[in-house]
Design a protein around this motif. Structure first.
Motif, short mmCIF file in Angstrom:
data_model
loop_
_atom_site.label_atom_id
_atom_site.label_comp_id
_atom_site.label_asym_id
_atom_site.label_seq_id
_atom_site.Cartn_x
_atom_site.Cartn_y
_atom_site.Cartn_z
N ARG A 178 0.83 -1.21 0.00
CA ARG A 178 0.00 0.00 0.00
C ARG A 178 0.86 1.25 0.00
O ARG A 178 0.59 2.20 -0.71
CB ARG A 178 -0.92 0.02 1.21
N SER A 179 1.91 1.27 0.78
CA SER A 179 2.74 2.46 0.84
C SER A 179 3.65 2.57 -0.38
O SER A 179 4.05 3.66 -0.74
CB SER A 179 3.56 2.48 2.13
N ARG A 180 3.96 1.46 -1.04
CA ARG A 180 4.79 1.52 -2.25
C ARG A 180 4.00 2.09 -3.42
O ARG A 180 4.54 2.79 -4.25
CB ARG A 180 5.27 0.11 -2.64
N ASN A 181 2.71 1.79 -3.49
CA ASN A 181 1.90 2.18 -4.64
C ASN A 181 1.16 3.50 -4.44
O ASN A 181 0.47 3.95 -5.33
CB ASN A 181 0.88 1.09 -4.96
N VAL A 182 1.32 4.14 -3.31
CA VAL A 182 0.59 5.38 -3.05
C VAL A 182 1.01 6.48 -4.02
O VAL A 182 0.19 7.18 -4.57
CB VAL A 182 0.82 5.85 -1.57
N GLY A 183 2.28 6.65 -4.26
CA GLY A 183 2.76 7.71 -5.12
C GLY A 183 2.48 7.45 -6.59
O GLY A 183 2.47 8.36 -7.41
N GLU A 184 2.17 6.23 -6.98
CA GLU A 184 1.97 5.91 -8.38
C GLU A 184 0.52 6.03 -8.82
O GLU A 184 0.23 5.99 -10.01
CB GLU A 184 2.42 4.45 -8.63
N ARG A 185 -0.42 6.22 -7.90
CA ARG A 185 -1.82 6.31 -8.27
C ARG A 185 -2.13 7.64 -8.94
O ARG A 185 -1.70 8.69 -8.46
CB ARG A 185 -2.72 6.20 -7.04
N PRO A 186 -2.88 7.59 -10.02
CA PRO A 186 -3.28 8.87 -10.64
C PRO A 186 -4.38 9.51 -9.79
O PRO A 186 -5.22 8.84 -9.23
CB PRO A 186 -3.84 8.45 -12.00
N SER A 187 -4.33 10.80 -9.69
CA SER A 187 -5.35 11.48 -8.88
C SER A 187 -6.62 11.59 -9.70
O SER A 187 -6.61 11.84 -10.90
CB SER A 187 -4.84 12.86 -8.47
#
Length: 118
Positions: A106-115
């Motif tokens: 969850r913390s690895r993929n947080v920055g990769e999610r499109p807003s």
């Protein structure tokens, strides 16, 4: 063919004897039906596969008892295992590797999610 020949043939049993279902074998052996089926499924006990289900003869049941029979060791030949010598920590062959925990997904993929903006 003589009549007495036919009589001899009729007196002789035609098959291996009665065939028992797993529930009947479990009752005879005083165990669970699940155990009987599991042992047969893993080929640990003899059985016949007839009509898509397990069937057991008197010979099969006797063999099952022989397979799981335990006999005491004789007094003349005691089979006592000696434990392996214990290693001390100083005798370890290689140094221990320091392990490092990964970051949770969850913390690895947080920055990769499109807003999502409306």
């Amino acid at each position: 063919m003589k009549p007495h020949d036919l009589k001899l043939r009729r007196d002789k049993p035609a098959g291996p004897g009665p065939l028992y279902r797993p529930a009947e074998v479990a009752k005879i052996l005083r165990c669970s039906e699940w155990w009987v089926k599991e042992q047969a499924r893993n080929d640990r006990i003899p059985f016949a596969w007839i009509g898509g289900s397990y069937r057991f003869t008197d010979e099969h049941i006797a063999e099952i008892v022989r397979l799981f029979e335990r006999r005491p060791a004789t007094a003349a030949s005691p089979q006592r295992e000696t434990p392996a010598p214990r290693r001390s920590r100083s005798e370890s062959p290689a140094p221990a590797v320091q392990l490092k925990a990964r970051r949770p997904r969850r913390s690895r993929n947080v920055g990769e999610r499109p807003s999502i903006a409306a």
